[in-house]
Design a protein around this motif. Structure first.
Motif, PDB file in Angstrom:
ATOM      1  N   PHE A   1       0.833  -1.209   0.000  1.00  0.00           N
ATOM      2  CA  PHE A   1       0.000   0.000   0.000  1.00  0.00           C
ATOM      3  C   PHE A   1       0.863   1.253   0.000  1.00  0.00           C
ATOM      4  O   PHE A   1       0.550   2.239  -0.686  1.00  0.00           O
ATOM      5  CB  PHE A   1      -0.929   0.002   1.216  1.00  0.00           C
ATOM      6  N   GLU A   2       1.946   1.243   0.771  1.00  0.00           N
ATOM      7  CA  GLU A   2       2.809   2.421   0.829  1.00  0.00           C
ATOM      8  C   GLU A   2       3.417   2.724  -0.529  1.00  0.00           C
ATOM      9  O   GLU A   2       3.526   3.884  -0.935  1.00  0.00           O
ATOM     10  CB  GLU A   2       3.905   2.213   1.876  1.00  0.00           C
TER      11      GLU A   2
ATOM     12  N   ARG B   1       2.153   1.915  -3.517  1.00  0.00           N
ATOM     13  CA  ARG B   1       1.114   2.414  -4.411  1.00  0.00           C
ATOM     14  C   ARG B   1       0.770   3.855  -4.102  1.00  0.00           C
ATOM     15  O   ARG B   1       0.597   4.671  -5.021  1.00  0.00           O
ATOM     16  CB  ARG B   1      -0.138   1.541  -4.283  1.00  0.00           C
ATOM     17  N   TRP B   2       0.653   4.193  -2.818  1.00  0.00           N
ATOM     18  CA  TRP B   2       0.294   5.550  -2.441  1.00  0.00           C
ATOM     19  C   TRP B   2       1.432   6.530  -2.742  1.00  0.00           C
ATOM     20  O   TRP B   2       1.181   7.674  -3.070  1.00  0.00           O
ATOM     21  CB  TRP B   2      -0.093   5.600  -0.968  1.00  0.00           C
ATOM     22  N   SER B   3       2.677   6.071  -2.620  1.00  0.00           N
ATOM     23  CA  SER B   3       3.795   6.959  -2.911  1.00  0.00           C
ATOM     24  C   SER B   3       3.833   7.273  -4.397  1.00  0.00           C
ATOM     25  O   SER B   3       4.144   8.396  -4.816  1.00  0.00           O
ATOM     26  CB  SER B   3       5.117   6.317  -2.476  1.00  0.00           C
ATOM     27  N   ARG B   4       3.483   6.291  -5.250  1.00  0.00           N
ATOM     28  CA  ARG B   4       3.416   6.531  -6.689  1.00  0.00           C
ATOM     29  C   ARG B   4       2.254   7.456  -7.027  1.00  0.00           C
ATOM     30  O   ARG B   4       2.344   8.293  -7.934  1.00  0.00           O
ATOM     31  CB  ARG B   4       3.265   5.218  -7.450  1.00  0.00           C
ATOM     32  N   ALA B   5       1.149   7.317  -6.261  1.00  0.00           N
ATOM     33  CA  ALA B   5      -0.029   8.177  -6.516  1.00  0.00           C
ATOM     34  C   ALA B   5       0.276   9.618  -6.223  1.00  0.00           C
ATOM     35  O   ALA B   5      -0.256  10.530  -6.864  1.00  0.00           O
ATOM     36  CB  ALA B   5      -1.206   7.698  -5.675  1.00  0.00           C
ATOM     37  N   ARG B   6       1.145   9.858  -5.220  1.00  0.00           N
ATOM     38  CA  ARG B   6       1.515  11.241  -4.918  1.00  0.00           C
ATOM     39  C   ARG B   6       2.351  11.863  -6.014  1.00  0.00           C
ATOM     40  O   ARG B   6       2.377  13.062  -6.174  1.00  0.00           O
ATOM     41  CB  ARG B   6       2.299  11.283  -3.575  1.00  0.00           C
TER      42      ARG B   6
END
Length: 215
Positions: free
Chosen positions: A207-208, A210-215
């Motif tokens: 999850f971390e 994926r969320w870091s890429r989303a940022r």
């Protein structure tokens, strides 16, 4: 290896129950804990008071006492007849929700105030602002502490073994009656929990990323 292989069905059954307890309690805790966090940041004083009172009382109550209430006192209320396993899930959910609430609230506090002000300027009310703007950002920020809370929940499921729930924590007592060395039994139970924690850690890292890429 003999203690494990000779009693493999017992280990599989115990950890299956542990995983089931964990999954149901985790889902309930995440939902109820998030609702509590919304109460704690609500602009309505009475709602903030309810959330604060719940968290203060439950966080300062030992989990064993919560189990004792639902296992022994709850049946006296004669509301709905629940099995020991269901009551264990409720006890774990009630207890863990208070900690989930504080984790989510800390994440909400990391979101810049300007985000809420911009949402209000667009005409969103408190509920819409919280659900559409604040919470999505807060959840990304609280992944590590939230996973730590869930890992604690996983380990807390062993308390259910003391209240007639045949999960992983009960394996030691069963094998003790069969004459197996206690240290060996506990070592295999510990290995099982280590593997489960590794799975949770892998989920957290996924999850971390994926969320870091989303940022």
């Amino acid at each position: 290896m003999g203690a494990l292989l000779d009693n493999l069905p017992l280990f599989l059954s115990g950890f299956r129950t542990t995983v089931w307890l964990f999954l149901v309690s985790a889902a309930a805790s995440l939902v109820f804990g998030t609702i509590l966090a919304m109460l704690r940041v609500s602009p309505v004083p009475i709602l903030r008071g309810i959330g604060t009172l719940y968290v203060t009382v439950v966080r300062n109550t030992p989990l064993t006492l919560v189990f004792l209430f639902f296992i022994f006192a709850y049946p006296l209320l004669k509301i709905v007849d629940l099995s020991y396993a269901v009551r264990a899930m409720v006890a774990l959910s009630v207890y863990t929700s208070a900690f989930v609430c504080e984790v989510v609230r800390s994440g909400i506090n990391t979101v810049p105030v300007g985000q809420a002000e911009a949402a209000r300027a667009l005409g969103l009310n408190f509920g819409q602002t919280l659900g559409s703007v604040i919470l999505p950002q807060a959840m990304r920020a609280v992944a590590p502490p939230m996973m730590s809370t869930l890992i604690a929940l996983l380990k807390n499921t062993t308390i259910a073994a003391g209240f007639s729930v045949a999960e992983a924590g009960a394996i030691r007592a069963v094998l003790a009656d069969k004459g197996y060395p206690q240290m060996v039994t506990l070592a295999w139970v510990a290995v099982g929990f280590i593997l489960l924690v590794m799975v949770l850690t892998l989920v957290q890292r996924t999850f971390e990323k994926r969320w870091s890429r989303a940022r």
